[in-house]
Design a protein around this motif. Structure first.
Motif, PDB file in Angstrom:
ATOM      1  N   TYR A  10       0.821  -1.210   0.000  1.00  0.00           N
ATOM      2  CA  TYR A  10       0.000   0.000   0.000  1.00  0.00           C
ATOM      3  C   TYR A  10       0.857   1.263   0.000  1.00  0.00           C
ATOM      4  N   TYR A  11       1.852   1.315   0.904  1.00  0.00           N
ATOM      5  CA  TYR A  11       2.619   2.541   1.081  1.00  0.00           C
ATOM      6  C   TYR A  11       3.873   2.624   0.204  1.00  0.00           C
ATOM      7  N   ARG A  17       2.808   0.474  -4.120  1.00  0.00           N
ATOM      8  CA  ARG A  17       1.775   1.330  -4.713  1.00  0.00           C
ATOM      9  C   ARG A  17       1.246   0.834  -6.054  1.00  0.00           C
ATOM     10  N   PRO A  47      -1.185   6.181  -2.000  1.00  0.00           N
ATOM     11  CA  PRO A  47      -2.003   5.733  -0.869  1.00  0.00           C
ATOM     12  C   PRO A  47      -2.985   6.773  -0.345  1.00  0.00           C
TER      13      PRO A  47
END
Length: 337
Positions: free
Chosen positions: A294-295, A298, A303
């Protein structure tokens, strides 16, 4: 040997760094660049004769020691571990650079040892070489390194930097494997290596019986055959076995991080992640994997794309927040909670 060839372009078609980055580097795929350094003085000297190459290098060579790999005739130029992986099948010997060059450019007779020197920084040992053999596709701060030796095979390994490898003498075959084949390459130890990076035991030994998953890696193998004057752009983390096949072979390469946002290496983050995560329960590792995806990776975009840019804070443009994030990391590493 099976294997497709990487994409190939004509070196004469590349005019400047912007085009090189857009058409070659941005794709993060290996590219053969034919004839890129054919007109370099060192390439012309090597094409003329070994004696001409020796005289050409002698005008730049400074006084100083280098580490040479010395191989007995029995290893046939294949620098590798010994049978129990406890040591190596070659000798490391400190030599004066000029002595090493002289020994290499006097090709060994049958039964003689072979010699190989690598990663010799031109700015330290060959003052003026970079100016005499310019590389206009890269920033001047990216300095060349010299590799010179008899016929040799360097075990399949990866680099954590992008690489522009230019053959100036002899011939080289690069056998390449994509980074995501790592699980099928049977990687050796990371802290007991021949020259800094771990190697693929499977790609180096060719013993399919001992390494059955290697067949899957071979299906995606690329083979790049280069003559003097040719170059190969090799993105970071691509595995490469390098065979220098002529009696005398020379290469000049450039290492740099084409996409760095600052001074820190992704490899540093990898090592830190290993000590903080690798032995946690599988469920927790999977949870952290989701956060990394997620961070960091990507795949689905930024995000905080659901927020206005002025609310992104530390996740705003990296060029503005790099220092602040780094300071926070250093604070945490010092345990200043």
């Amino acid at each position: 040997m099976t294997g497709h060839s990487p994409a190939t372009i004509d070196g004469a078609s590349l005019r400047d760094p912007a085009q090189f980055y857009a058409e070659v580097v941005a794709g993060c795929q290996p590219v053969i660049i034919r004839g890129l350094v054919t007109q370099w003085p060192i390439t012309r000297a090597a094409t003329h004769s070994d004696q001409a190459l020796s005289a050409y290098l002698d005008q730049f060579a400074a006084t100083g020691d280098v580490e040479a790999f010395i191989g007995s005739p029995q290893i046939k130029g294949t620098y590798y571990y010994n049978d129990d992986l406890a040591g190596f099948n070659f000798e490391r010997r400190t030599m004066q650079l000029r002595d090493a060059i002289a020994a290499i450019l006097s090709p060994p007779a049958m039964g003689d040892d072979t010699i190989y020197i690598g990663s010799i920084p031109a700015e330290v040992y060959l003052a003026g070489f970079a100016q005499a053999n310019p590389m206009p596709l890269l920033a001047p701060a990216i300095a060349p390194r010299l590799w010179l030796g008899h016929a040799s095979t360097v075990s399949a390994h990866y680099d954590t930097l992008d690489n522009l490898a230019c053959v100036v003498a002899g011939e080289r075959r690069f056998t390449l494997f994509p980074p995501d084949t790592i699980g099928n390459l049977y990687v050796g130890p990371i802290d007991h290596t021949m020259a800094g990076q771990p190697v693929s035991l499977a790609a180096s030994s060719g013993d399919d019986g001992a390494y059955p998953r290697f067949a899957h890696a071979r299906e995606r193998m690329l083979v790049a055959d280069l003559a003097a004057g040719d170059a190969l752009y090799l993105p970071k983390l691509w595995w490469h076995k390098v065979e220098a096949t002529a009696p005398v072979n020379g290469l000049v390469n450039y290492w740099w991080d084409a996409f760095a946002a600052g001074p820190d290496s992704p490899y540093t983050a990898l090592l830190l992640a290993m000590i903080t995560m690798s032995e946690r329960p599988l469920a927790e590792r999977n949870a952290w994997r989701a956060f990394f995806d997620y961070y960091v990776f990507r795949q689905d975009g930024h995000p905080l794309a659901h927020l206005p840019p002025d609310k992104h804070g530390l996740l705003g443009p990296l060029r503005q927040n790099y220092g602040a994030i780094r300071a926070r990391v250093m604070h945490l590493l010092r345990n200043l909670h």
